[in-house]
Every structure is written in structure tokens, then in C-alpha cells.
Design an enzyme around this catalytic site. Sequence first.
Site, short mmCIF file in Angstrom:
data_model
loop_
_atom_site.label_atom_id
_atom_site.label_comp_id
_atom_site.label_asym_id
_atom_site.label_seq_id
_atom_site.Cartn_x
_atom_site.Cartn_y
_atom_site.Cartn_z
N ASP A 1 10.32 -58.85 -23.87
CA ASP A 1 10.96 -57.74 -24.58
C ASP A 1 11.34 -58.30 -25.94
OD1 ASP A 1 12.07 -55.09 -24.75
OD2 ASP A 1 14.05 -56.01 -24.57
N ASP B 1 14.41 -71.04 -27.20
CA ASP B 1 13.51 -70.21 -28.01
C ASP B 1 12.24 -70.00 -27.19
OD1 ASP B 1 11.57 -69.25 -29.82
OD2 ASP B 1 12.50 -70.30 -31.50
N ASP C 1 17.22 -66.98 -23.63
CA ASP C 1 17.61 -66.41 -24.91
C ASP C 1 17.87 -67.56 -25.87
OD1 ASP C 1 18.39 -63.50 -25.99
OD2 ASP C 1 19.62 -65.01 -27.01
N SER D 1 16.01 -62.33 -23.01
CA SER D 1 16.72 -61.56 -21.99
C SER D 1 18.00 -60.85 -22.42
CB SER D 1 17.07 -62.49 -20.81
OG SER D 1 18.00 -63.46 -21.23
N ALA D 2 18.76 -61.43 -23.34
CA ALA D 2 20.08 -60.85 -23.66
C ALA D 2 19.94 -59.42 -24.20
CB ALA D 2 20.80 -61.74 -24.66
N PRO D 3 20.88 -58.53 -23.85
CA PRO D 3 22.13 -58.75 -23.10
C PRO D 3 21.98 -58.68 -21.58
CG PRO D 3 22.07 -56.51 -23.88
CD PRO D 3 20.82 -57.17 -24.41
N CYS E 1 11.56 -52.12 -28.91
CA CYS E 1 12.30 -50.88 -29.13
C CYS E 1 12.08 -50.41 -30.57
CB CYS E 1 13.79 -51.06 -28.84
SG CYS E 1 14.57 -52.43 -29.73
N GLY F 1 20.09 -56.25 -19.54
CA GLY F 1 19.77 -55.01 -18.83
C GLY F 1 18.48 -55.10 -18.04
#
Length: 444
Positions: free
Chosen positions: A330, A311, A283, A261-263, A383, A265
Site C-alpha cells: 500500500d 524501509d 514502516d 503498514s502504518a497506521p 489512495c 488499518g
Amino acid sequence: MKYQTNNPRELAVKTLLRTSNGSYSNLQINAVIESTAMNDADKALFTNIVYGVIQHRLTLEYQLAPFLKNPKKTDDWVKELLYTAMYQLTYLDRVPKRAIFDESIKIAKQMGHDGTRRFVTGILHQMDRQGLLDPNQIKDPIRRVSIKYSVPEWLVSLIGDQLGQAKAERIFESLNQAPKQSVRVNKVKTTKAQLLDQLTQAGYETEESRVADEALIIDKGQIVHSPFFESGLLTIQDESAMLPVESMTIKPDDIILDACSAPGGKTTQIAANLKTGKVIALDIHQNKLKNVTRNAKRLGVDHLIETQALDARKVSDRFEDQIFDHILVDAPCSGFGLMRRKPEIRYDKSLADVKHLSQVQLQILEAVAPKVKTGGTITYSTCTIVQQENQEVIRQFIEAHPDFRVEPTKTDLNLPTDDNGMLNLYPDDFGSDGFFVCSLVRKA
């Protein structure tokens, strides 16, 4: 760190020296800006030089080489100083050559001694007389593209093999353009129409995104320290990064797992679609979850989010009996879709890193697969733009899990998907970050 100067060019040299030793450019830039008294124009010049030199580093190294008789004996900071001068001379039209020369020579003496001043002066005048090498004259096509756009040769070959040389070159060319200032409208507190009107009245030049429905592009005006940001009416997020959550069909009472999840968004974006539901944000690093919580409070969705340091590959250990309506993965990745925003990524990663990360990504999918309900969706996103971390991970997962199928990824603005229904967004398509999104539905 304390600085004895507010000279943007000298600060750029010192910052580049640290980033070349492994520090993150964005963190170093922010730290310098916060700890010095530069005016806005100097902040802009400083930031431009640092990012510009990093973006064009291979080009600048290639062009400086003929002027250094003993490169190994030349101090690293002197090379960085020369790169800053070369960058300004080549890429910044509005900066007078005399100012660049005078400032560079002054910095050479301040940071070194009179001998350094003479050395730098000699090289600058030699460059002025002879000109710089033109990368277009390089005969080898891979090396030419590598030097021209400052991308390592292995990455030029890899992207070229996967997407074709013409597409690869368009991507690399786009990476050295300035990134857009993209924000997500926080629909918990406002609407896009209301926020657009308020931003316009406040003097910001704003346009709607062609990528994500909740995104706005701020063309003029720094938004990050504005009342709009501080009050949680918007948050900084690239338009491409909004697509994974946008593609999810979220009901107000859903229980959703954000596995990486971090950061925060995407975590807060999920939460903005909930009423009585909950998003559990994981996270591996506890300290990074503080950013998730901070963002959630600012945006007014912290009551819908539960953070846990874990983890994602160990989900079953913590959530033995829990089944989720949807899961977002993600995944940690090479980040090659972010090279415009984080230029040093192109030099920091290797093919071995790509292979290792693809294994981690598959392990995370394997771990969370039993935790989504029948008919529920695992949304997998990265990404990056390399197939080993995207299509290849999905292929291996589907082969091992025939109870899942790929559902065409749907977005609010109907972005096209590939023949398998997966969304591949490249940096040259819309000037956004590169992103990959795939929707995996658990069959009955």
C-alpha cells in the site's frame, strides 16, 4: 496548546492560520477539540468552518481579492477571518447573516484593534452590497474549474487529460461534499449482522456499504469514542481502503508481508483472516508502528502481527531467506484520492512530487518482488487517482519483470475493473475515497 476562548469561530481562524503554515488540518482540529470546552454544536461548527475554508480556499481567495486594496499589507489572520465569514455566508444556510457579521467583527477587535474592526466591518458590508464574483463567469475553462472547485490548475489539467474533462469535473465537484463515516466490522469479535443490530439499538443510523463487504456507513452519530470502537468491535476505515485486503485470497496459515503498514488499518484487516499465520508489518518510521500495535491490541489481533521499522526498499537486507505467501504494497503516494477527507492535499503536492513518488513506488515493488513465492500475489494499492502512480508504475514493473502478470482484481461486491483487470475507484463513484488496486501474480 492552551486556548483562552471557546468561541468556535475564533478558534477556526487560529486553526486555519496554522494549517496555512503547513500543519495538518485533522490533527489541529482534534487538538483544539480536546483542549477546549466547546459543546457539541460548537465543535461541529468549528470543524465545518475549518474544513470548509480549506476546501474552498482558491474560490474564497478569488472572491476576496477585489475587496483588498493592499493584500500584502493585510495580516494573514485577517484574511482567514474574512474567509470564515465568506464561507459561512455562502455555504452555511442555517447561520444568520447578522450572527456571522457580529461575530466576525467582534473577533477582529479581540485579535487585533479598533482599526482592524473597522477594516473588517467595511469589507463585510461592501461584500453585502456588491456580492461576490461568480467563478462560472471565468472564460478560461481550466481556470474556471480550478477556481470553482478550488483545485490547482495543474491538477485540473492532469486529471482532465487522463480521464476526460467531464469525469474530472465530476470528481472535483464531489470532493467538496462531506466525507462519509465509514467503519470496518471486526469479524474476529463479531459479525456484520450482530453489529448492525447493536448499532441500531444504540441509536446509530447505519447502512451497508456498496463498496466493501465488511464496511458499514454510520449516517448519524459519532462512533470514534463509542464503546463499539473502544471494545474493538469495529475500526474507523474508509470503505475504499478495505479493498486491497479484500481482493487478497488469504489462507489461515499464510505468512504475509505488509510492506508499508502504518497506521495499521490494512494490517489488522489481514490479521483478521489469519489463525496460525502471521503478518509482518513494516514502516519506515518506528513511532508510526506504535499506532499499528495499538490498533492491533484493541481489535484482538496483536498476536498475529510482528512490527519492524524498515524501509520497504531494503526488504532483502532484513529478510534474506524469507519468502512470503502474499505481499501488500500500500504504497506511499500523493493521496489525491483523499482530498475530500484531507482537503489541504490538493495545495501541498506538485507534479514533481508525483514523479518522485512514482519512482519510490517502483523501487518498493522491485525490492519486494523476489520475496513472494511462485503463485503468490503482490497486491499494489494507492489512495491516489493519477496514472503516473498507478497504471504507469505497473506498466514499468511488468516490463522489467516478465515473471509477473496482472490478475483481475476481485472484490466481494464485484466492482468493475478496467480493461487490464485493475481496479480504479474515483471519489465521485460511490462517495468514498479514491483508490487503485492491482493484483500481481508471480508466474511459475
